[in-house]
Design a protein around this motif. Structure first.
Motif, mmCIF file in Angstrom:
data_model
loop_
_atom_site.group_PDB
_atom_site.id
_atom_site.type_symbol
_atom_site.label_atom_id
_atom_site.label_comp_id
_atom_site.label_asym_id
_atom_site.label_seq_id
_atom_site.Cartn_x
_atom_site.Cartn_y
_atom_site.Cartn_z
ATOM 1 N N LEU A 45 3.273 -0.544 3.760
ATOM 2 C CA LEU A 45 3.284 0.934 4.511
ATOM 3 C C LEU A 45 4.628 1.576 3.496
ATOM 4 O O LEU A 45 5.803 1.659 4.346
ATOM 5 N N LEU A 58 -8.849 8.133 0.763
ATOM 6 C CA LEU A 58 -7.837 7.221 1.036
ATOM 7 C C LEU A 58 -6.857 7.786 2.460
ATOM 8 O O LEU A 58 -7.427 8.946 2.760
ATOM 9 N N GLY A 59 -6.760 7.116 3.200
ATOM 10 C CA GLY A 59 -5.995 7.633 4.736
ATOM 11 C C GLY A 59 -6.727 6.773 5.964
ATOM 12 O O GLY A 59 -7.602 5.832 5.760
ATOM 13 N N VAL A 80 -1.095 8.083 7.349
ATOM 14 C CA VAL A 80 -1.706 6.526 8.847
ATOM 15 C C VAL A 80 -0.261 6.527 8.667
ATOM 16 O O VAL A 80 -0.875 5.916 9.882
ATOM 17 N N ALA A 140 -4.421 11.009 -5.519
ATOM 18 C CA ALA A 140 -5.388 9.869 -4.731
ATOM 19 C C ALA A 140 -5.939 10.021 -6.247
ATOM 20 O O ALA A 140 -6.418 10.857 -6.800
ATOM 21 N N LEU A 187 0.723 -1.202 -0.055
ATOM 22 C CA LEU A 187 -0.204 0.028 -0.012
ATOM 23 C C LEU A 187 0.538 1.663 -0.196
ATOM 24 O O LEU A 187 1.866 1.516 0.636
ATOM 25 N N SER A 188 0.475 2.427 -0.267
ATOM 26 C CA SER A 188 1.422 3.963 -0.425
ATOM 27 C C SER A 188 -0.044 4.712 0.196
ATOM 28 O O SER A 188 -0.850 4.675 0.584
ATOM 29 N N ASP A 189 1.354 5.629 0.716
ATOM 30 C CA ASP A 189 0.779 6.403 1.731
ATOM 31 C C ASP A 189 0.959 7.476 1.666
ATOM 32 O O ASP A 189 2.591 7.853 2.425
ATOM 33 N N PHE A 214 -7.658 2.658 8.321
ATOM 34 C CA PHE A 214 -7.823 2.728 7.362
ATOM 35 C C PHE A 214 -8.282 2.647 6.337
ATOM 36 O O PHE A 214 -8.430 1.474 5.565
ATOM 37 N N THR A 215 -7.568 3.379 4.670
ATOM 38 C CA THR A 215 -8.359 2.898 3.662
ATOM 39 C C THR A 215 -6.552 3.458 2.196
ATOM 40 O O THR A 215 -6.830 4.519 2.805
ATOM 41 N N LEU A 216 -5.810 2.973 2.038
ATOM 42 C CA LEU A 216 -5.175 2.893 1.367
ATOM 43 C C LEU A 216 -4.738 2.386 -0.178
ATOM 44 O O LEU A 216 -5.619 0.983 -0.143
ATOM 45 N N GLU A 217 -4.405 2.511 -1.054
ATOM 46 C CA GLU A 217 -4.695 2.218 -2.169
ATOM 47 C C GLU A 217 -2.832 1.189 -3.147
ATOM 48 O O GLU A 217 -1.775 1.823 -2.395
#
Lengths: 79, 96
Positions: free
Chosen positions: B25, B41-42, A25, B34, A18-20, B66-69
């Motif tokens: 991460l 996201l986040g 996060v 985004a 996943l990218s932050d 959280f939600t991330l891509e």
């Protein structure tokens, strides 16, 4: 980027990257490294099916990591 | 990444008792916008908390949601695994 990662047996990784962007996060988890290069302090969390943290490893010395054995032992205690 | 890769085969041996999903991460250096129209996201809460507090997330407490891509636009929400899988969540120092 994930395409560049391969295990010792040459297969693609079977975990999710996943990218932050904006490190939001990372900040929520309190892991932002104030040295300010855009990195978190390395950390590993084992989270159970109820969403509860059951094991945690955080170390500001990036050279010190949770071992695979430690992680697997933590997982083995979960149902 | 040899260390992370070695977790996955071990994870498979636990599959009878506990499914494992490892996530890494990373910070992406400038410019990963985004996606338009995607869910926000986040993290889901905690805006305004100080960014460095190594004792914030403790054993026995809920992991902040959280939600991330992921790559290819796949969106992942941590709480979507509740009731389904145990999670290994790895914050990896590095960026590409």
């Amino acid at each position: 980027m994930a395409d560049k990662i391969s295990r010792d047996d040459g297969k693609a990784p079977d975990f999710v990257f996943l990218s932050d962007p904006g490190h939001r996060v990372i900040d929520r988890y309190g892991l932002w490294n104030p040295a300010g290069k855009g990195w978190p302090h390395p950390a590993t969390f084992v989270i159970d099916r109820g969403g509860i943290v059951r094991w945690k490893f955080v170390e500001v010395d990036y050279r010190v990591r949770a071992s695979n054995q430690q992680i697997l032992e933590a997982l083995s205690r979960l149902r | 990444m040899r260390g992370l890769g070695a977790v996955a085969p071990g994870g498979r041996t636990l599959r009878g008792k506990a499914c494992v999903l490892a996530m890494a991460l990373l910070i992406w250096s400038a410019g990963l916008a985004a996606a338009q129209g995607a869910p926000p996201l986040g993290p889901k809460d905690g805006a305004g908390l100080p960014p460095t507090d190594l004792d914030r997330v403790t054993v026995g407490s809920p992991a902040p949601d959280f939600t991330l891509e992921a790559k290819d636009g796949v969106v992942v929400t941590l709480s979507s695994f509740v009731g389904r899988k145990n999670i290994v969540l790895v914050f990896y120092r590095g960026h590409w």
